[in-house]
Design a protein around this motif. Structure first.
Motif, mmCIF file in Angstrom:
data_model
loop_
_atom_site.group_PDB
_atom_site.id
_atom_site.type_symbol
_atom_site.label_atom_id
_atom_site.label_comp_id
_atom_site.label_asym_id
_atom_site.label_seq_id
_atom_site.Cartn_x
_atom_site.Cartn_y
_atom_site.Cartn_z
ATOM 1 N N VAL A 13 0.799 -1.178 -0.018
ATOM 2 C CA VAL A 13 -0.100 -0.098 0.030
ATOM 3 C C VAL A 13 0.644 1.219 -0.003
ATOM 4 O O VAL A 13 0.546 2.346 -0.602
ATOM 5 C CB VAL A 13 -1.117 -0.091 1.262
ATOM 6 N N ALA A 14 2.121 1.100 0.645
ATOM 7 C CA ALA A 14 3.035 2.499 0.919
ATOM 8 C C ALA A 14 3.359 2.786 -0.671
ATOM 9 O O ALA A 14 3.091 3.909 -1.202
ATOM 10 C CB ALA A 14 4.072 2.092 1.633
ATOM 11 N N GLU A 32 7.572 -4.776 -7.997
ATOM 12 C CA GLU A 32 7.235 -5.678 -6.873
ATOM 13 C C GLU A 32 7.812 -7.204 -7.001
ATOM 14 O O GLU A 32 7.909 -7.744 -7.968
ATOM 15 C CB GLU A 32 5.807 -5.863 -6.654
ATOM 16 N N ALA A 33 8.653 -7.487 -5.906
ATOM 17 C CA ALA A 33 9.194 -8.911 -5.774
ATOM 18 C C ALA A 33 8.240 -10.089 -6.250
ATOM 19 O O ALA A 33 8.602 -11.154 -6.701
ATOM 20 C CB ALA A 33 10.008 -9.224 -4.489
ATOM 21 N N SER A 41 2.773 -7.643 4.003
ATOM 22 C CA SER A 41 1.817 -6.916 5.140
ATOM 23 C C SER A 41 0.321 -6.407 4.571
ATOM 24 O O SER A 41 -0.626 -6.668 5.079
ATOM 25 C CB SER A 41 2.449 -5.625 5.474
ATOM 26 N N SER A 42 0.392 -5.706 3.327
ATOM 27 C CA SER A 42 -0.741 -5.021 3.033
ATOM 28 C C SER A 42 -1.973 -6.161 2.734
ATOM 29 O O SER A 42 -2.943 -5.644 2.510
ATOM 30 C CB SER A 42 -0.364 -4.323 1.564
ATOM 31 N N ALA A 46 -5.744 -6.657 9.258
ATOM 32 C CA ALA A 46 -7.068 -6.666 9.852
ATOM 33 C C ALA A 46 -8.086 -5.669 9.054
ATOM 34 O O ALA A 46 -9.159 -5.573 9.349
ATOM 35 C CB ALA A 46 -7.029 -6.454 11.198
ATOM 36 N N PHE A 48 -8.782 -2.449 9.268
ATOM 37 C CA PHE A 48 -9.745 -1.462 10.100
ATOM 38 C C PHE A 48 -8.940 -0.205 10.098
ATOM 39 O O PHE A 48 -7.710 -0.084 10.321
ATOM 40 C CB PHE A 48 -9.903 -2.124 11.084
ATOM 41 N N LEU A 169 14.235 -6.836 -6.681
ATOM 42 C CA LEU A 169 15.385 -6.162 -7.069
ATOM 43 C C LEU A 169 16.638 -7.002 -6.281
ATOM 44 O O LEU A 169 16.467 -7.188 -5.263
ATOM 45 C CB LEU A 169 15.372 -4.660 -6.652
ATOM 46 N N GLN A 329 5.286 1.983 8.421
ATOM 47 C CA GLN A 329 3.869 2.063 8.401
ATOM 48 C C GLN A 329 3.258 1.167 9.443
ATOM 49 O O GLN A 329 2.162 1.301 9.783
ATOM 50 C CB GLN A 329 3.379 1.812 7.182
ATOM 51 N N GLY A 330 4.248 0.711 10.236
ATOM 52 C CA GLY A 330 3.539 -0.246 11.552
ATOM 53 C C GLY A 330 2.194 -0.802 11.422
ATOM 54 O O GLY A 330 2.125 -1.704 10.153
ATOM 55 N N GLY A 331 1.308 -0.787 12.258
ATOM 56 C CA GLY A 331 0.018 -1.371 12.034
ATOM 57 C C GLY A 331 -1.125 -0.575 11.627
ATOM 58 O O GLY A 331 -2.340 -0.649 11.850
ATOM 59 N N GLY A 333 -0.599 1.283 8.212
ATOM 60 C CA GLY A 333 -0.271 1.738 6.893
ATOM 61 C C GLY A 333 -1.470 1.832 5.708
ATOM 62 O O GLY A 333 -1.444 2.462 5.082
ATOM 63 N N LEU A 334 -2.530 0.864 6.146
ATOM 64 C CA LEU A 334 -3.668 1.018 5.075
ATOM 65 C C LEU A 334 -4.608 2.432 5.741
ATOM 66 O O LEU A 334 -4.771 3.156 4.635
ATOM 67 C CB LEU A 334 -4.660 -0.184 5.322
ATOM 68 N N GLN A 335 -4.827 2.391 6.901
ATOM 69 C CA GLN A 335 -5.547 3.620 7.464
ATOM 70 C C GLN A 335 -5.112 4.948 7.119
ATOM 71 O O GLN A 335 -5.538 5.967 7.023
ATOM 72 C CB GLN A 335 -6.145 3.356 8.665
HETATM 73 C C1 LIG Z 1 -1.782 -8.765 11.375
HETATM 74 C C2 LIG Z 1 -1.770 -7.451 10.820
HETATM 75 C C3 LIG Z 1 -2.790 -6.593 11.180
HETATM 76 C C4 LIG Z 1 -2.812 -5.457 10.540
HETATM 77 N N1 LIG Z 1 -3.924 -4.471 10.579
HETATM 78 C C5 LIG Z 1 -3.900 -3.148 9.937
HETATM 79 C C6 LIG Z 1 -5.244 -2.406 9.998
HETATM 80 O O1 LIG Z 1 -6.290 -2.861 10.641
HETATM 81 N N2 LIG Z 1 -5.385 -1.241 9.620
HETATM 82 C C7 LIG Z 1 -4.061 -0.696 8.959
HETATM 83 O O2 LIG Z 1 -4.254 0.563 8.545
HETATM 84 N N3 LIG Z 1 -3.026 -1.403 9.038
HETATM 85 C C8 LIG Z 1 -2.963 -2.654 9.592
HETATM 86 N N4 LIG Z 1 -1.703 -3.331 9.379
HETATM 87 C C9 LIG Z 1 -0.618 -2.741 8.854
HETATM 88 C C10 LIG Z 1 -0.527 -2.721 7.414
HETATM 89 O O3 LIG Z 1 -0.727 -3.836 6.781
HETATM 90 C C11 LIG Z 1 0.930 -2.223 7.037
HETATM 91 O O4 LIG Z 1 1.330 -1.066 7.802
HETATM 92 C C12 LIG Z 1 1.147 -2.001 5.535
HETATM 93 O O5 LIG Z 1 0.736 -2.816 4.861
HETATM 94 C C13 LIG Z 1 2.509 -1.750 5.196
HETATM 95 O O6 LIG Z 1 2.493 -1.543 3.925
HETATM 96 P P1 LIG Z 1 3.958 -1.507 2.942
HETATM 97 O O7 LIG Z 1 3.621 -1.217 1.478
HETATM 98 O O8 LIG Z 1 4.835 -0.743 3.827
HETATM 99 O O9 LIG Z 1 4.515 -3.192 3.246
HETATM 100 P P2 LIG Z 1 4.251 -4.420 2.343
HETATM 101 O O10 LIG Z 1 2.678 -4.510 1.988
HETATM 102 O O11 LIG Z 1 4.837 -5.516 3.024
HETATM 103 O O12 LIG Z 1 5.022 -4.019 0.841
HETATM 104 C C14 LIG Z 1 6.253 -3.956 0.617
HETATM 105 C C15 LIG Z 1 6.538 -4.867 -0.638
HETATM 106 O O13 LIG Z 1 7.913 -4.505 -0.998
HETATM 107 C C16 LIG Z 1 8.407 -5.809 -1.624
HETATM 108 N N5 LIG Z 1 9.765 -5.756 -1.767
HETATM 109 C C17 LIG Z 1 10.565 -6.126 -0.815
HETATM 110 N N6 LIG Z 1 11.739 -6.369 -1.171
HETATM 111 C C18 LIG Z 1 11.837 -6.254 -2.369
HETATM 112 C C19 LIG Z 1 12.787 -6.293 -3.686
HETATM 113 N N7 LIG Z 1 14.141 -6.271 -3.151
HETATM 114 N N8 LIG Z 1 12.425 -5.985 -4.815
HETATM 115 C C20 LIG Z 1 11.123 -5.796 -5.052
HETATM 116 N N9 LIG Z 1 9.978 -5.728 -4.005
HETATM 117 C C21 LIG Z 1 10.597 -5.856 -2.834
HETATM 118 C C22 LIG Z 1 7.672 -6.797 -0.753
HETATM 119 O O14 LIG Z 1 7.562 -8.001 -1.834
HETATM 120 C C23 LIG Z 1 6.341 -6.408 -0.397
HETATM 121 O O15 LIG Z 1 4.997 -6.601 -1.165
HETATM 122 C C24 LIG Z 1 -1.779 -4.643 9.817
HETATM 123 C C25 LIG Z 1 -0.521 -5.560 9.626
HETATM 124 C C26 LIG Z 1 -0.695 -7.123 9.938
HETATM 125 C C27 LIG Z 1 0.422 -7.706 9.805
#
Ligand SMILES: Cc1cc2nc3c(=O)[nH]c(=O)nc-3n(C[C@H](O)[C@H](O)[C@H](O)COP(=O)(O)OP(=O)(O)OC[C@H]3O[C@@H](n4cnc5c(N)ncnc54)[C@H](O)[C@@H]3O)c2cc1C
Length: 375
Positions: A13-14, A32-33, A41-42, A46, A48, A169, A329-331, A333-335
């Protein structure tokens, strides 16, 4: 020659929300890998949006992001769903503090009597040694993470950008005043600006690029899905969370999804649920509700990746021109994604800081990655 104006590592989502905002200013390429978007994570959250999590900046970003989700229309990216924060006798002070923190953000936090709580969430375990107090926040939102990711990806593609999956990458290096990256299958891309949105892997991407890591901490969290009471229609039930970080439960496709709110240190990986955490989740379902867990229909785990102050990081690295951090983006990142995307758009393009973010109490300095190197 550059292949892109903005090269984004990570299709969570980030990366996708930032890409959709930056696509208005130039050509975006997201790498995206994994074979699908939101594999980490995304796609494991949950889903919410509520004010019971995070510090002031996170709550301000959550509040600011609500309009984006709601403007798409009920049922498109989200649907309204109340959040019920509950407390045992020992958690009463925490509930009072939560009420104070949330009142600034939510229009009407309402204390709940035992009978009101039971009307909203019939299997709640109330009474002595169980839940004795509650607060309802009617401003909760249930987000649709897949719809959100796909809509951001569509915006990138319709603006002439690319969202490429199955491109892990392996090399990230400075080149020609910008960045050159190479995937494991030998494809290369160059761009003046590289956005590191690799979630739990963001410090590893920095290290590969010769950039100082910012000390990200991935923490594993577990979710189980259990059956509701026979015949119960759970769709209208609220998200229920204890006032201290101990337990939450919410409806999920006709069943109930619950978490022991675990935070287990982990390296960046394809997180899997551990038996202990699954058992703990089941035990807490029985501790806080009258349900007995005869069967666990699904289980999964994901990583929530935090900076040391639990505020996300967005900004150019001071020592690596063109290297932009979007991590931690911790817990939440979506909201917070819509607010973060607005911040990224301004920081990357050098446009004035959005008035709306400033009015919400969010400043660029709050997100500055350099703060994480300071003592
Ligand atoms: C159990 C759980 C419950 C949660 N509940 C909530 C909630 O209710 N509300 C909320 O807002 N948030 C919630 N979160 C948090 C939210 O899911 C995350 O903050 C958010 O998804 C982070 O997004 P991101 O894009 O930073 O990470 P990710 O979604 O992990 O995306 C990072 C991406 O980078 C890619 N990547 C890594 N290395 C490479 C590389 N070398 N080459 C290419 N691509 C690469 C990975 O494959 C990955 O897909 C929850 C998380 C968890 C685990």
């Amino acid at each position: 020659m550059s292949d892109a104006d903005f090269l984004i590592v990570g299709g969570g989502v980030a990366g996708l929300s930032a890409g959709a905002a930056l696509a208005r200013h130039g050509r975006v390429v997201v790498t995206e890998a994994e074979e699908s978007l939101g594999h980490h994570s995304s796609g494991r959250s949950a889903t919410f949006s509520h004010f019971g999590i995070g510090n002031r900046i996170v709550r301000s970003m959550t509040a600011h992001s609500r309009a984006f989700f709601l403007e798409a229309g009920e049922g498109v990216l989200c649907r309204r769903s109340p959040a019920l924060f509950v407390a045992t006798e020992e958690m009463r002070t925490a509930l009072e503090m939560l009420a104070r923190d949330m009142t600034t953000f939510s229009a009407c936090i309402e204390p709940q009597s035992e009978s009101e709580m039971l009307r909203r969430f019939p299997p709640l375990r109330t009474g002595t040694d169980a839940i004795v107090a509650g607060l309802l926040d009617p401003d909760g939102l249930r987000l649709d993470s897949d719809a959100l990711l796909q809509s951001y990806a569509r915006s990138i593609r319709t603006s002439g950008g690319e969202v490429l999956t199955g491109r892990r990458l392996r090399t990230v290096e400075p080149a020609g005043g910008g960045w050159r990256v190479e995937s494991e299958n030998g494809e290369t891309w160059t761009a003046p600006i590289l956005i590191n949105a690799a979630g739990a892997w963001a410090d590893e991407i920095a290290q590969a690029a010769g950039v100082r890591p910012i000390g990200l901490k991935p923490l594993r969290r577990t979710i189980i899905v259990v059956d509701p009471p026979a015949g119960a229609e759970v769709r209208g039930w609220p998200f229920v969370k204890t006032a201290v970080d101990d337990f939450y439960i919410l409806p999920e496709s006709g069943r109930l999804m619950a978490s022991p709110v675990d935070e287990v240190e982990s390296g960046p990986c394809d997180a899997q649920p551990e038996d202990y955490d699954v058992a703990l989740a089941a035990w807490k379902v029985e501790r806080y509700t009258t349900l007995s867990v005869a069967r666990i229909a699904h289980r999964w785990a994901g990583l929530r990746t935090f900076t040391r102050d639990r505020t996300p990081a967005a900004g150019f690295d001071a020592q690596a021109p063109g290297f932009f951090w979007l991590a931690g983006q911790g817990g939440f990142g979506l909201q917070t994604a819509p607010a973060m995307a607005e911040a990224v758009e301004s920081l990357v393009t050098g446009a004035a800081w959005p008035d709306a973010l400033a009015r919400a109490g969010i400043e660029a300095a709050d997100l500055r990655p350099e703060r994480l190197h300071e003592a």
